[in-house]
Write an enzyme that holds these catalytic residues in place. Structure first.
Site, PDB file in Angstrom:
ATOM      1  N   CYS A 112       0.830  -1.203   0.000  1.00 57.52           N
ATOM      2  CA  CYS A 112       0.000   0.000   0.000  1.00 57.52           C
ATOM      3  C   CYS A 112       0.869   1.261   0.000  1.00 57.52           C
ATOM      4  CB  CYS A 112      -0.951  -0.069   1.195  1.00 57.52           C
ATOM      5  SG  CYS A 112      -2.253   1.171   1.217  1.00 57.52           S
ATOM      6  N   GLY A 113       0.635   2.181   0.888  1.00 57.73           N
ATOM      7  CA  GLY A 113       1.349   3.442   0.903  1.00 57.73           C
ATOM      8  C   GLY A 113       2.834   3.307   1.112  1.00 57.73           C
TER       9      GLY A 113
END
Length: 208
Positions: A112-113
């Site tokens: 993800c991030g």
């Protein structure tokens, strides 16, 4: 004192997406279905040792501060996503630590991030990788790795594992593969069971 190479370090920070690493850490720690008896020790790492609060509201006290972490003490560094990855440079020290790990040949897994954070650090420019969508990474300053982007659930590019936010099970699968935790047959059965609720995988696991 150095910790064992059977230790996996997990970054923890405010707003971290706690669900993204749960499959990986639980099964690494349990030792179930592993080639060798015994699981991995899971050690949390924060910017400091002050408590942090996850996106799900879990309060976690890091066991170690990031500046005390050495790649030589670790089998892998796992970095979950977090709102903070997209909100500035607060978590950039974790991306720099990931560079240290990769430079020393110690695996890093990001989801993800955290993948975007590694993109800004330039760690995806020469490695196969994935994310939610390539456009997300293309928006990151300094990213020059579009030619190595693969539209897959999770990707292992040498010592780097990456995945998008919807793929915590595939992320765990690639972590287990990179650490050579279990046989290919068991790994396939585990993924079929947890990703697709395929009951045939359960029978393979019970006989492992």
């Amino acid at each position: 004192m150095s910790t064992s190479k059977k230790t996996v370090h997990v970054g923890v920070y405010d707003t971290m997406a706690d669900w993204e690493v749960g499959h990986a850490t639980a099964h690494l720690r349990s030792g179930r279905f592993h080639r060798e008896p015994g699981g991995y020790e899971i050690v949390t790492v924060g910017l400091t040792t002050e408590p942090v609060t996850s996106m799900g509201g879990l309060r976690v006290t890091p066991a170690r501060a990031l500046d005390r972490l050495s790649p030589q003490d670790s089998a892998m560094l796992i970095l979950p996503g977090a709102d903070l990855w997209d909100a500035g440079d607060d978590l950039a020290p974790f991306a720099r630590k990931a560079r240290e790990f990769l430079d020393e040949g110690v695996p890093v897994a990001a989801i993800c991030g955290a993948v975007a954070g590694l993109a800004r650090e330039g760690l995806l420019d020469e490695r196969a990788h994935t994310s939610a969508v390539v456009h997300y990474l293309a928006a990151q300053e300094g990213y020059a790795g579009a030619g190595h982007y693969l539209d897959q659930d999770a990707v292992t590019g040498g010592d780097l594992v990456t995945a998008g936010p919807t793929e915590p099970v595939a992320f765990a699968r690639e972590i287990f593969r990179r650490l050579d935790v279990c046989t290919p047959e068991v790994l396939d059965a585990w993924h079929r069971l947890f990703a697709r609720s395929d009951g045939s995988g359960y029978e393979v696991l019970m006989s492992a």
